[in-house]
Design an enzyme around this catalytic site. Structure first.
Site, short mmCIF file in Angstrom:
data_model
loop_
_atom_site.label_atom_id
_atom_site.label_comp_id
_atom_site.label_asym_id
_atom_site.label_seq_id
_atom_site.Cartn_x
_atom_site.Cartn_y
_atom_site.Cartn_z
N HIS A 246 15.03 -35.95 -13.33
CA HIS A 246 14.60 -36.62 -12.10
C HIS A 246 13.13 -36.35 -11.79
O HIS A 246 12.77 -36.13 -10.64
CB HIS A 246 15.49 -36.19 -10.93
CG HIS A 246 16.91 -36.60 -11.10
ND1 HIS A 246 17.34 -37.91 -11.08
CD2 HIS A 246 18.03 -35.86 -11.34
CE1 HIS A 246 18.65 -37.96 -11.28
NE2 HIS A 246 19.09 -36.72 -11.45
N CYS B 136 0.84 -1.18 0.00
CA CYS B 136 0.00 0.00 0.00
C CYS B 136 0.88 1.24 0.00
O CYS B 136 1.95 1.26 0.60
CB CYS B 136 -0.94 0.10 1.19
SG CYS B 136 -2.04 -1.30 1.37
N ASN C 159 -0.84 1.78 6.01
CA ASN C 159 -0.03 0.77 5.35
C ASN C 159 0.48 -0.19 6.42
O ASN C 159 1.30 0.20 7.25
CB ASN C 159 1.16 1.44 4.64
CG ASN C 159 2.12 0.43 4.05
OD1 ASN C 159 1.72 -0.69 3.70
ND2 ASN C 159 3.37 0.80 3.92
N GLY C 160 -0.04 -1.40 6.42
CA GLY C 160 0.38 -2.37 7.43
C GLY C 160 -0.77 -3.28 7.78
O GLY C 160 -1.77 -3.36 7.07
N ARG D 292 3.31 -0.03 -5.16
CA ARG D 292 3.16 -0.63 -3.83
C ARG D 292 1.84 -1.39 -3.68
O ARG D 292 1.60 -2.02 -2.65
CB ARG D 292 3.24 0.46 -2.76
CG ARG D 292 4.51 1.27 -2.80
CD ARG D 292 4.52 2.29 -1.71
NE ARG D 292 4.60 1.67 -0.41
CZ ARG D 292 5.74 1.34 0.20
NH1 ARG D 292 6.89 1.57 -0.40
NH2 ARG D 292 5.73 0.79 1.38
N LYS E 298 10.57 -14.36 -13.57
CA LYS E 298 10.20 -13.17 -14.35
C LYS E 298 9.08 -13.49 -15.32
O LYS E 298 8.13 -12.72 -15.47
CB LYS E 298 11.45 -12.71 -15.09
CG LYS E 298 11.66 -11.25 -15.25
CD LYS E 298 12.34 -10.52 -14.15
CE LYS E 298 11.67 -10.60 -12.82
NZ LYS E 298 12.48 -10.05 -11.74
N GLU F 132 15.62 -17.24 -12.06
CA GLU F 132 15.16 -15.86 -12.24
C GLU F 132 14.34 -15.71 -13.53
O GLU F 132 13.34 -15.01 -13.55
CB GLU F 132 16.39 -14.92 -12.24
CG GLU F 132 16.10 -13.45 -12.50
CD GLU F 132 15.12 -12.81 -11.52
OE1 GLU F 132 14.77 -13.44 -10.51
OE2 GLU F 132 14.68 -11.69 -11.79
N TRP G 203 -2.98 -2.63 -1.60
CA TRP G 203 -2.73 -4.04 -1.89
C TRP G 203 -3.42 -4.79 -0.77
O TRP G 203 -2.98 -4.75 0.37
CB TRP G 203 -1.22 -4.31 -1.89
CG TRP G 203 -0.85 -5.68 -2.35
CD1 TRP G 203 -0.61 -6.07 -3.63
CD2 TRP G 203 -0.64 -6.84 -1.54
NE1 TRP G 203 -0.29 -7.41 -3.66
CE2 TRP G 203 -0.29 -7.91 -2.39
CE3 TRP G 203 -0.72 -7.08 -0.16
CZ2 TRP G 203 -0.03 -9.18 -1.92
CZ3 TRP G 203 -0.45 -8.38 0.30
CH2 TRP G 203 -0.10 -9.41 -0.58
N LYS H 250 5.36 -4.06 -5.25
CA LYS H 250 6.82 -4.00 -5.33
C LYS H 250 7.49 -4.29 -4.00
O LYS H 250 8.48 -4.99 -3.95
CB LYS H 250 7.25 -2.62 -5.85
CG LYS H 250 8.73 -2.52 -6.02
CD LYS H 250 9.09 -2.11 -7.41
CE LYS H 250 10.56 -2.31 -7.71
NZ LYS H 250 10.81 -3.52 -8.52
N GLU I 247 5.81 -13.95 -13.46
CA GLU I 247 5.37 -12.71 -12.84
C GLU I 247 4.70 -11.75 -13.82
O GLU I 247 3.67 -11.16 -13.50
CB GLU I 247 6.63 -12.06 -12.23
CG GLU I 247 6.40 -10.92 -11.31
CD GLU I 247 7.73 -10.41 -10.72
OE1 GLU I 247 8.81 -10.73 -11.26
OE2 GLU I 247 7.67 -9.68 -9.74
C1 AGP Z 1 10.93 -9.44 -8.32
O1 AGP Z 1 10.61 -9.34 -9.66
C2 AGP Z 1 9.81 -9.68 -7.45
N1 AGP Z 1 8.84 -8.66 -7.60
C3 AGP Z 1 10.09 -10.11 -6.02
O2 AGP Z 1 10.49 -11.44 -6.10
C4 AGP Z 1 11.13 -9.34 -5.18
O3 AGP Z 1 12.40 -9.55 -5.68
C5 AGP Z 1 11.03 -9.81 -3.72
O4 AGP Z 1 9.77 -9.48 -3.22
C6 AGP Z 1 12.11 -9.23 -2.85
O5 AGP Z 1 12.06 -7.84 -2.81
P1 AGP Z 1 13.20 -6.98 -2.15
O6 AGP Z 1 14.43 -7.15 -2.96
O7 AGP Z 1 12.68 -5.58 -2.17
O8 AGP Z 1 13.40 -7.50 -0.76
#
Ligand code: AGP
Length: 593
Positions: free
Chosen positions: A489, A2, A97-98, A27, A470, A466, A71, A588, A473
């Protein structure tokens, strides 16, 4: 998660709040709202993005207001659950936010006392508590309400007709922006770049009252001065600058990010010194992180083990909290680009309770991690707006190379050549970017599938992880990253014409083994996209698609290969018409468990 924002000054609050909120949408973006005081409180909120809300709003006159982009944690995204939340009288509104852990009890208590709560959120109790405690002193009522809360409660409160905003910081970020006869609150400095570069980072437990020309901060009942900082990020850094998406811009910024991050370290001396043992050597190491930062940590393991020849353990911060172990007195590196990831912060708490020394690697100045770690190594990636991390991951890799190199157990000639290559990486990454059209062609083909495997070996195994993250995501294609040898395996059962495999073929001691894996995969008729180094002909006639990357020392191969998997994901997502910068259900900075 948020984003929260507040404005008080001599201008109309409505457009400022909306603009700031649009910068905070990374956020959270399932619903949003604003409350502006114009004698009475005007509260407007709805599900969806800020732009959509903006179109529905009337002209609101007031010069003080608060805003929120959400969020969802408690209660589905809906108009009623969107913030701001008000009390029964409509005189008070809050954005938060929280998560309030004891909201159930508070809700029951308030209901028994005659309050009518209308949403499913935890936040609404705050507005009612302020109403309950108000007897002429608005900041005092907020402070009394806060005493009742348990959990994470960074919030801003507004009262109808009051020329003051009251905010509190508890376990999630909040900054004050200082303007000319106007002041701001925001979750993050990126929201304020259009208005001011002067900020104060609030600390946990701070309660701040701002008017148009005053700022008062209290902590533990006493007034306190907090240092003013100048933000170095520019407005352009947080704009798309002609790119269709932030993600593409951020991928393209990587040559500059590598240069900036390296030059920051070179001018500051050796950040690695902190990691040296008493004898100037690097001991074994524990690295903790989540998501993409965890993948950077895994690359770091290979870098350090290869160069420094010490054992490195990498754990997911969210798992470490429950089952991880660290030796008292040892050192740990926590990687978090946002500096606000709750799992990473909790891991730090556990490390410190164990008596460990914590070094944080983060991109965000003033973020919570910088206050909880013993030392911070900053990335110089600039603001990363797109939810998917790309350039901050790249900066993390560079930081890890830089950490390891001073302790490298290699001869001086090799060390010199590695440092020279490290400095040439921006050019190599640019070459990958210049080949973007070829990657986009492959991505358009991948976009038609629903399941994709990424495989790598050795230092490129984390790149496979990764790549899969990606792709999932941002394109919503189901993808799995595997160590190439592991595929047989079990996952082999899923291979076939409908399941393509992206194979990262590095020029190191894993080369022969991965070529063998690819042959086995082809025998099961899976289409293969191979990422190979210039001059490697082994995939000709074997792989269905080939992307070539410039040759680099194998140690640096994750840098160039990562750019390819980022571009693949971007163009696949674009082909599928996905909302690339703001994927569904994500945010994010993940400030909840
Ligand atoms: C990355 O594309 C993601 N959105 C997510 O995995 C992110 O890397 C993860 O939440 C960790 O975030 P941070 O590096 O801000 O701790």
């Amino acid at each position: 998660m948020c984003g929260i924002v507040g404005y008080i000054g001599k201008k109309r609050a409505q457009p400022i709040l909306l603009n700031c909120l649009s910068k905070l949408e990374y956020r959270g973006y399932d619903s949003c709202g604003i409350a502006v005081s114009n004698g009475s409180l005007q509260v407007y909120k709805d599900i969806g993005r800020v732009k959509a809300l903006e179109k529905t709003l009337p002209f609101i006159k007031g010069m003080v207001g608060i805003g929120h982009t959400r969020w969802a944690t408690h209660g589905e995204p809906s108009k009623i659950n969107a913030h701001p939340h008000c009390d029964c009288t409509g005189r008070f509104a809050v954005v938060h936010n929280g998560t309030i852990n004891n909201y159930h009890e508070l809700r029951e208590k308030l209901t028994a006392e005659g309050h009518t709560l209308v949403s499913q959120t935890d936040t609404e109790v705050i507005a009612h508590l302020i109403e309950k405690y108000y007897s002429g002193d608005f900041p005092g009522a907020v402070e009394m309400a806060l005493h009742e809360l348990e959990g994470v409660y960074t919030m801003i409160a507004i009262m109808a007709g009051e020329h003051r905003l009251v905010a509190a910081r508890k376990d999630s970020p909040l900054v004050i922006g200082i303007g000319d006869r106007e002041n701001y609150f925001a979750s993050d400095v990126t929201a304020l770049l259009d208005y001011t570069s002067r900020v104060i980072y609030l600390e946990d437990g701070d309660i701040a009252v701002i008017t148009a020309d005053s700022i008062n901060i209290r902590n533990n009942g006493a007034g306190i001065d907090r240092e003013e900082h100048k933000i170095s990020w520019s407005v352009e850094d947080a704009q798309k600058s002609g790119y269709e998406h932030f993600l593409l811009k951020e991928i393209h910024e990587q040559p500059k990010v590598i240069r900036d991050t390296l030059s920051g370290y070179i001018s500051a001396g050796e950040p690695a010194a902190e990691l040296a043992g008493d004898g100037g050597s690097m001991d074994d190491m524990l690295i903790l992180a989540c998501g993409t930062s965890y993948h950077a940590g895994l690359v770091g393991k290979y870098i350090i083990e290869k160069l420094v020849d010490v054992p490195v353990r990498v754990e997911m911060a969210d798992e470490f909290i429950y089952s991880g172990q660290a030796a008292a007195g040892s050192r740990a590196v926590v990687i978090t680009q946002s500096g606000e990831t709750l799992d990473a912060l909790k891991a730090i708490k556990k490390l410190k309770e164990t008596g460990c020394r914590v070094i944080a690697i983060t991109n965000v100045v003033g973020s919570t991690v910088t206050r909880t770690a013993d030392r911070t190594i900053y990335l110089r990636a600039g603001p990363e707006i797109s939810v998917a991390a790309t350039k901050t991951y790249m900066a993390q890799l560079i930081a890890l190379y830089w950490l390891a190199l001073p302790y490298a157990k290699v001869d001086i000639k090799k060390l010199d050549s590695l440092v020279t290559e490290l400095r040439q990486l921006p050019v190599k990454v640019q070459q990958v970017l210049d080949n973007e059209a070829a990657v986009a062609d492959c991505a358009r083909q991948l976009a038609g599938y629903e399941n994709v495997f990424f495989i790598g070996k050795g230092i490129n195994y984390p790149v496979a992880l990764e790549g899969a993250l990606k792709l999932k995501e941002i394109s919503y294609i189901h993808a799995e990253g595997y160590a190439a040898g592991e595929l047989k395996h079990g996952p082999f059962a899923l291979l076939g014409e409908k399941t393509p495999v992206v194979a990262i073929v590095a020029q190191d001691n894993t080369h022969e083994a991965i070529v063998t894996s690819i042959k086995e995969i082809k025998a099961r008729r899976s289409p293969v996209l191979a990422i190979v180094s210039e001059g490697d002909e082994t995939m000709t006639g074997l792989a269905d698609m080939i992307v070539t990357v410039p040759r680099v020392d194998p140690l640096f191969s994750p840098v160039v290969n990562s750019v390819v998997v980022q571009l693949l994901s971007y163009f696949a997502a674009k082909e599928r018409g996905c909302p690339i910068d703001f994927p569904r259900n994500l945010a994010k900075s993940v400030t909840v468990e």
